[in-house]
Design an enzyme around this catalytic site. Structure first.
Site, PDB file in Angstrom:
ATOM      1  N   GLU A 129       0.826  -1.200   0.000  1.00  0.00           N
ATOM      2  CA  GLU A 129       0.000   0.000   0.000  1.00  0.00           C
ATOM      3  C   GLU A 129       0.861   1.252   0.000  1.00  0.00           C
ATOM      4  O   GLU A 129       0.533   2.256  -0.617  1.00  0.00           O
ATOM      5  CB  GLU A 129      -0.927   0.006   1.222  1.00  0.00           C
ATOM      6  CG  GLU A 129      -2.030  -1.026   1.172  1.00  0.00           C
ATOM      7  CD  GLU A 129      -3.020  -0.739   0.055  1.00  0.00           C
ATOM      8  OE1 GLU A 129      -2.785  -1.261  -1.064  1.00  0.00           O
ATOM      9  OE2 GLU A 129      -3.997  -0.017   0.277  1.00  0.00           O
ATOM     10  N   THR A 182      -7.470   7.424  -6.780  1.00  0.00           N
ATOM     11  CA  THR A 182      -7.415   7.636  -5.333  1.00  0.00           C
ATOM     12  C   THR A 182      -6.808   8.998  -5.029  1.00  0.00           C
ATOM     13  O   THR A 182      -7.237   9.713  -4.131  1.00  0.00           O
ATOM     14  CB  THR A 182      -6.580   6.521  -4.678  1.00  0.00           C
ATOM     15  OG1 THR A 182      -7.187   5.274  -4.993  1.00  0.00           O
ATOM     16  CG2 THR A 182      -6.548   6.678  -3.164  1.00  0.00           C
TER      17      THR A 182
END
Lengths: 309, 309
Positions: A129, A182
């Site tokens: 991530e 995002t």
């Protein structure tokens, strides 16, 4: 010998738990297959389902970064081939990169004799991530790896809390055919928020967690409110208000944006209402001329599924 | 016939739960005595322990406002005399006005035949808080009325959630002999807070609530952190850092400001550590030349104590 692992999609934020809460669903998700090979080191040999958008380079691929972080800590130097089969849309707000990272670390761990527990794998998957977003978010990785609802109590040090899942809790997800990066979704966020809004938000997060422990569906529903992020982020999702209204009219407990969107989730009591809510959301979007797919599932408590091939 | 009610002091905010969370302790607290009288209407006939600082006027006294709100809704017009016996310091950060309001509404309700349930009394007691602070805070009134840990899930409409209390959870409170006006303590607050700080704060609130449900004392301890308010509010409390350090060294799970201060609380596992933490905090303050009193008690789960005299 090869190992296949399927890791599921996840809904992060869950209305009131921005960057702190997520849960896993049963589908969609990603499959990672690993096998030992004569050539030393970790190599990604195939990626399917990504329309050519993901890199084969281990150091640039989130699943590769995660698996390599695990291998670095063990000192394992044997050869490993990895295939990544994306079975979910990228950029959907359903934790696509997390599902790949989780599947990768679980698969590699299994392949080399399980040196780590499931919980210990969290920090490796989180490294993926960090590679994907620049920040080691854990609110998708945590639930995809551990199943159920997961609270990220602390990032430094990383600590997660697994929360109980009431038996009849189901989830409807709709993925509208629009893409939101995002990064864009984070850019619409304000860096400072009003104190009074923060109080409302954390009171709802407290209510949601209490509702999960008590199995109080109505309390869960009343707590599924996001007054800080949804008002701005939903502007990036065509038809959001119509979808939400449709889900609530179909009997959903609550409805909000999954992760940073564009997917929208509704939590429901029982499968029947969950299916009705998914249909209602899709119908609302179709009327607006937008394509979508829907997913309906109970909350996924089991986490990744391992098959030794 | 007269009725005496003792309502206990409370610790609001509880580190990470600003305006959202509070719990009750066993002492100190306030006693309110009511009896029917020939003269119609509600009258406050005596107040002790307040050094003459509280008004006898029903419309200006928080206990009077709360009791009158209850009476207005019933249409009761008989005469009632009320005595308020303050048995705790004013302006201490221990919910002094709330204790009086709660004792008053519970006493009057009992006197006139209990038309309302305990839970229904909450909104009347909250009216007293509105009179005292201009805002109908419920994070002291809620736990004083209902006992235990109480989450204010929503203010509009008012909704509280009673949380479980682990058996061995004890509290140490120290009240330093300095006075902070709630208004001043609120003035040092920023009206906007950083998003990243809010995420840390609500993740801790989630962890604290999960810890209460799971009876996980270490999780409770790790979650007792306030990175938003304590850094500025503690500047108004002489010796705060020394007290906190002393409590933690004595084995407390966590330590922070009670309400808006100046009282400081520590949550501890078991009576022995709670007594040691209280002693350590007082010793630290004494060395700095400041007077104080301490209170040590298990979490008060029972709420107000009614005696028919």
């Amino acid at each position: 010998m090869s190992v296949s692992v399927f890791a599921a999609a996840t809904v992060a934020n869950v209305a009131c738990g921005f960057d702190a809460l997520g849960f896993a669903i049963h589908e969609p998700g990603d499959e990672v297959i690993v096998r030992k090979s004569a050539q030393s080191g970790l190599r990604i040999v195939a990626i399917t389902g990504d329309e050519g958008r993901l890199p084969l380079s281990v150091t640039k691929n989130t699943a590769g970064v995660s698996a390599q972080a695990l291998l670095d800590e063990t000192g394992y130097t044997g050869g490993i081939e990895m295939e990544i089969h994306k079975k979910m849309p990228l950029g959907s707000g359903l934790g696509s990169s997390s599902a790949s990272s989780v599947a990768a670390v679980v698969a590699v761990n299994e392949l080399i004799g399980s040196p780590f527990t499931r919980a210990e794998l969290l920090r490796f998957a989180t490294e993926g991530e960090r590679a994907a977003c620049g920040v080691p978010h854990a609110d998708n990785v945590g639930p995809s790896l551990l199943g159920g609802f997961v609270l990220i109590r602390s990032y430094n040090p990383l600590e997660v809390v697994q929360l109980p899942v009431p038996d009849e809790l189901w989830c409807s997800v709709i993925h509208p055919h629009v893409e939101i990066l995002t990064e864009d979704a984070r850019n619409v966020l304000r860096r400072r928020i009003r104190l009074e809004d923060a109080v409302v938000q954390w009171s709802n997060l407290g209510g949601l967690i209490a509702g999960l422990y008590q199995g109080d569906y109505q309390l869960i529903g009343r707590s599924l409110s996001d007054i800080i992020f949804e008002p701005t982020r939903s502007l990036l999702i065509p038809g959001f208000d119509m979808m939400k209204q449709a889900a609530m009219q179909a009997g959903a407990l609550g409805c909000s944006i999954s992760g940073s969107g564009p997917s929208v989730f509704a939590l429901c009591r029982g499968e029947e209402i969950a299916r009705a809510a998914a249909d209602a959301m899709q119908h609302a979007l179709t009327k607006a001329g937008l394509g979508s797919e829907t997913y309906v599932s109970a909350i996924n408590r089991q986490g990744p599924v391992i098959r030794n091939l």
